[in-house]
Design an enzyme around this catalytic site. Structure first.
Site, mmCIF file in Angstrom:
data_model
loop_
_atom_site.group_PDB
_atom_site.id
_atom_site.type_symbol
_atom_site.label_atom_id
_atom_site.label_comp_id
_atom_site.label_asym_id
_atom_site.label_seq_id
_atom_site.Cartn_x
_atom_site.Cartn_y
_atom_site.Cartn_z
ATOM 1 N N HIS A 141 0.842 -1.188 0.000
ATOM 2 C CA HIS A 141 0.000 0.000 0.000
ATOM 3 C C HIS A 141 0.881 1.243 0.000
ATOM 4 C CE1 HIS A 141 -3.140 2.666 2.208
ATOM 5 N NE2 HIS A 141 -3.130 2.897 0.911
ATOM 6 N N GLU A 153 2.899 0.403 3.389
ATOM 7 C CA GLU A 153 2.309 -0.608 4.268
ATOM 8 C C GLU A 153 2.373 -1.957 3.555
ATOM 9 O OE1 GLU A 153 -1.331 0.598 7.175
ATOM 10 O OE2 GLU A 153 -1.710 0.871 5.052
ATOM 11 N N ASN A 191 -5.326 3.623 6.955
ATOM 12 C CA ASN A 191 -6.664 4.022 6.530
ATOM 13 C C ASN A 191 -7.747 3.674 7.549
ATOM 14 O OD1 ASN A 191 -6.054 5.389 4.217
ATOM 15 N ND2 ASN A 191 -6.160 3.589 2.912
#
Length: 285
Positions: A141, A153, A191
């Site tokens: 990510h 990530e 997130n």
């Protein structure tokens, strides 16, 4: 541990072209694939401009920028991924579309190729389950703008092997990023924390508590955030924020992740932030 030398990136949008540029700048041969010739052309223009800004700032020489662009080949044919060591998909945030491309890659790529998803919130275990080689599926990510943001990530699916995780950790460090590993869970770490913050800021606008400008100013001045949550939502894309909130809501079955009615309305209206020129602020074309 598998050594990664060649990179494939599927999707030439904001994230895809940033990922391609980052790997190419670090010396990797990259194939950037998209179904749209126009998207590939826009990606080329974006990467050229991004590298030019780095040259102007003095963080990259002109020769290095030219060499990075020369390492990137563009194509509309996904079969070009056949010889890649690592293929990263950066396509639309929909489980069905992502699983479809993973299944297609199963028929194209070598048995030892690694598949990484740039998903911002979808379960990697679900994605891996769609592949005939679930052990080689992992999450990478990246954050926008990819050439600037340091974190990647790394999300391990339940099926991901240690060898694959080690290889991805190593290649992330090799391109100058900081890898941090999360277990698979909806939204992962960043997130899961960030999207609800943006969503609650949108609720504050919806309830008329303060103007968007003042909400962002308060968070910058009072919480030491470099950017307000509404400006950040505009940068990410409000459609992406909505997708993340819906993934969290469906995945955890928890009402605390319910998307703001105003967020839904703005996405329906096409007010997505910077990419459409209008979100909680108006942006020049």
């Amino acid at each position: 541990m598998k050594e990664i030398k060649s990179i494939g990136v599927i999707g030439a949008g904001t994230m895809g072209n940033g990922i391609a540029q980052t790997f190419a700048t670090a010396g990797y041969a990259v194939i950037l694939q998209d179904l749209s010739e126009d998207a590939l052309a826009r990606a080329g223009t974006t990467m050229t401009g991004s590298l030019a800004r780095q040259v102007k700032k003095g963080t990259l020489t002109q020769d290095a920028a030219d060499a990075a662009l020369a390492r990137i080949a563009s194509t509309t044919d996904v079969a070009a991924m056949a010889d890649r060591d690592l293929v990263i998909e950066a396509i639309v945030e929909r489980l069905d579309v992502k699983t479809s491309i993973l299944q297609k890659l199963d028929t194209i790529c070598r048995d030892d190729a690694i598949f990484a998803s740039n998903t911002s919130s979808i379960s990697l275990t679900q994605l891996a389950a769609a592949s005939t080689h679930p052990d080689r599926v992992i999450g990478m990510h990246f954050f926008n703008p990819v050439p600037v943001m340091q974190l990647v990530e790394i999300i391990r699916a339940l099926q991901t092997t240690d060898d694959v995780a080690d290889a991805i950790f190593a290649v992330t460090a090799a391109i100058g990023k900081t890898p941090r590993v999360s277990k698979d869970s909806y939204g992962f770490i960043v997130n899961r924390l960030l999207a609800p913050l943006i969503n609650e800021a949108i609720n504050c606008v919806y309830e008329g508590l303060a103007t968007p400008e003042d909400i962002d100013s308060m968070m910058k001045l009072g919480a030491n955030h470099p950017m307000g949550p509404l400006a950040l939502g505009d940068l990410i894309g409000l459609d992406v924020v909505l997708n993340i909130m819906e993934t969290l809501y469906d995945g955890f079955d928890d009402p605390k992740y319910r998307a703001s009615p105003l967020l839904k309305q703005m996405v329906s209206a096409g007010y997505l932030g910077r990419k459409t020129g209008k979100g909680f602020a108006t942006y020049p074309a």
